[in-house]
Design an enzyme around this catalytic site. Structure first.
Site, PDB file in Angstrom:
ATOM      1  N   LYS A  44      88.485 -33.598  -6.288  1.00 33.42           N
ATOM      2  CA  LYS A  44      87.088 -33.781  -5.845  1.00 33.42           C
ATOM      3  C   LYS A  44      86.626 -32.558  -5.053  1.00 33.42           C
ATOM      4  CE  LYS A  44      88.739 -36.334  -1.789  1.00 33.42           C
ATOM      5  NZ  LYS A  44      88.976 -37.689  -1.245  1.00 33.42           N
ATOM      6  N   ARG A  92      85.759 -48.873   4.359  1.00 33.05           N
ATOM      7  CA  ARG A  92      84.817 -47.978   3.668  1.00 33.05           C
ATOM      8  C   ARG A  92      84.270 -48.689   2.440  1.00 33.05           C
ATOM      9  NH1 ARG A  92      86.934 -41.893   2.607  1.00 33.05           N
ATOM     10  NH2 ARG A  92      88.215 -42.912   1.036  1.00 33.05           N
ATOM     11  N   HIS A 133      93.313 -47.490   0.250  1.00 33.21           N
ATOM     12  CA  HIS A 133      93.371 -46.171   0.905  1.00 33.21           C
ATOM     13  C   HIS A 133      93.740 -46.362   2.376  1.00 33.21           C
ATOM     14  CE1 HIS A 133      92.581 -41.904   1.117  1.00 33.21           C
ATOM     15  NE2 HIS A 133      91.646 -42.032   2.020  1.00 33.21           N
ATOM     16  N   ARG A 153      98.083 -40.451  -5.043  1.00 33.18           N
ATOM     17  CA  ARG A 153      96.886 -39.610  -5.183  1.00 33.18           C
ATOM     18  C   ARG A 153      97.064 -38.394  -4.271  1.00 33.18           C
ATOM     19  NH1 ARG A 153      94.949 -44.794  -4.072  1.00 33.18           N
ATOM     20  NH2 ARG A 153      94.175 -44.051  -2.060  1.00 33.18           N
ATOM     21  N   TYR A 179      72.038 -10.528  16.071  1.00 32.88           N
ATOM     22  CA  TYR A 179      70.953 -11.355  16.618  1.00 32.88           C
ATOM     23  C   TYR A 179      71.212 -11.722  18.070  1.00 32.88           C
ATOM     24  CZ  TYR A 179      69.061 -12.114  11.944  1.00 32.88           C
ATOM     25  OH  TYR A 179      68.501 -11.949  10.710  1.00 32.88           O
ATOM     26  N   CYS A 194      75.739 -13.726  10.992  1.00 36.06           N
ATOM     27  CA  CYS A 194      74.432 -13.874  10.326  1.00 36.06           C
ATOM     28  C   CYS A 194      74.614 -14.689   9.049  1.00 36.06           C
ATOM     29  CB  CYS A 194      73.850 -12.509   9.984  1.00 36.06           C
ATOM     30  SG  CYS A 194      73.873 -11.335  11.348  1.00 36.06           S
ATOM     31  N   ASP A 220      74.448 -13.720   5.937  1.00 34.20           N
ATOM     32  CA  ASP A 220      75.135 -13.027   4.844  1.00 34.20           C
ATOM     33  C   ASP A 220      76.125 -11.964   5.316  1.00 34.20           C
ATOM     34  OD1 ASP A 220      73.072 -14.302   3.192  1.00 34.20           O
ATOM     35  OD2 ASP A 220      71.791 -12.781   4.120  1.00 34.20           O
TER      36      ASP A 220
END
Ligand SMILES: *Cc1c(COP(=O)(O)O)cnc(C)c1O
Length: 383
Positions: A42, A137, A167, A220, A266, A312, A314
């Site tokens: 997942k 859950r 689970h 799992r 910044y 920042c 990027d």
């Protein structure tokens, strides 16, 4: 070359597929002949890349794939996975026929769901019934819920009960009381079923690694397939050494000398205390290298150096030990010479769990796959 197999920026994640193979084979050996290993892929295989991990895990001995959503299952089909896939979370009953047509098994825990789904299913749909033994859950909690759901199953032959599962909430903690309560409850719940399905499964990585009594006939396997310990607490009691598969690298794109008092990024919060060499890295919070990592170190030429100033979107800046050429590799997660920054170290800096670290490295970062030390393929999620 296909564009998806190329990238044009100097930041990439490197995924060691040999380590995934080793982690799966070790688990298979640990659980033994009679227990299957389902590879949990997942969230784009916890950020490692769904299809590449799925294929590697299946080759190493996993028999099935598990994901959280139907979309994730279909994405795997689209990329060529033909092994059985189980969706662990909720799917819409309206989409049940679509799942059946794609040989995708769904998780079910409401009688009403079956009632709604039956009009949409033409071919046989494999289902795994989820029992809530204490996670709180999703899942059946009461005997009467099972009775109602089972009536639907008996009346509608299009549904094939393939599995039953639960689970654990605390399998990664040293204190085992709550785990034992859940296991006892689950055993009681399985007792409600007159005919046992092909698969009964309960264990995530932590339980699979630690407790044979909850293996049933499948585990799992998620976080530890990627070489990560389910929690720092149980790192010392693991039955085999895990090998981390995830690394994150970038390269210096700019290098400059700042004079004492000159500022960085910044807010101009960082100020050079003397003459300093500052390097710029083309990675930022939009890549998953989030602002809270401003106190984290990175590796340059096998040495730890600090990030300076705010991260920042990027880019971010680091303080260099000396003038270094543009293009010098910088490692944010992984090894350089004898020094290592593990996923766990990043999790600690972020005050979170290792699961979150690899998941949050975004789609903008291409994944480069290696086997036997050589680059074997690249996936660029943008192209
Ligand atoms: C994610 C998940 C797993 C895998 O757990 P790990 O701790 O990563 O091994 C197993 N079962 C379910 C239901 C899950 O949601």
């Amino acid at each position: 070359m296909n564009q998806q197999t190329q990238f044009y920026r100097d930041t990439w994640a490197e995924i060691n597929l040999d380590h995934i193979t080793y982690n799966v084979k070790s688990m298979k050996k640990h659980v033994g002949e009679d227990t299957e290993v389902f590879a949990v892929v997942k969230a784009n295989a916890y950020g490692h890349g769904d299809i590449e991990v799925a294929k590697t895990a299946l080759n190493a001995g996993a028999t099935r794939l598990a994901v959280a959503t139907l979309d994730e299952a279909l994405a795997l089909r689209k990329k060529g996975a033909d092994a059985p896939i189980l969706v662990l979370g909720y799917s819409r009953p309206e989409n049940a026929g679509f799942a059946a047509a794609n040989n995708i098994s769904l998780t079910v825990f409401q009688a009403d769901w079956l009632e709604k789904a039956k009009t949409f299913v033409k071919e046989e749909l494999n289902i795994h019934v989820k029992f809530d033994s204490g996670m709180g859950r999703i899942g059946i909690r009461k005997h009467e819920e099972w009775t109602k759901l089972n009536e639907q199953l008996e009346q509608n032959q299009v549904f094939k009960l393939e599995g039953a599962f639960t689970h654990f909430a605390t399998a990664d903690e040293m204190e085992t009381g709550y785990y034992e309560e859940q296991l006892q409850k689950f055993n009681e719940m399985i007792g409600w079923m007159k005919e046992k399905p092909k698969y009964i499964h309960a264990s995530n990585s932590a339980a699979g690694l630690r407790f044979f009594q909850s293996h049933f006939n499948a585990v799992r396997y998620g976080i530890s397939m990627y070489g990560l310990t389910p929690s720092p607490d149980i790192a010392a009691v693991l039955p085999f050494q895990l090998k981390e598969a995830f690394a994150l690298h970038t390269k210096l794109v700019h290098v400059k000398k700042l004079n004492k008092g000159e500022k960085v990024s910044y807010g101009a919060t960082y100020e050079a205390k003397e003459e300093e060499w500052i390097g710029t890295l083309p990675i930022g919070y939009a890549d998953g290298w989030i602002r809270k990592l401003s106190t984290q170190e990175v590796l340059v030429n096998g040495e730890r150096v600090p990030i300076v100033g705010r991260i920042c979107m990027d880019q971010c800046m680091i303080k260099l030990p000396s003038e270094l050429p543009v293009g010098t590799q910088v490692t944010l997660i992984g090894k350089q010479e004898q020094t290592e920054i593990s996923v766990n170290e990043i999790a600690k800096t972020l005050e979170t769990i290792n699961y979150e670290v690899t998941c949050q490295v975004s789609n903008r970062v291409p994944r480069v796959y290696t086997k036997g030390g050589n680059e074997t393929s690249v996936r660029n999620g943008l192209l």
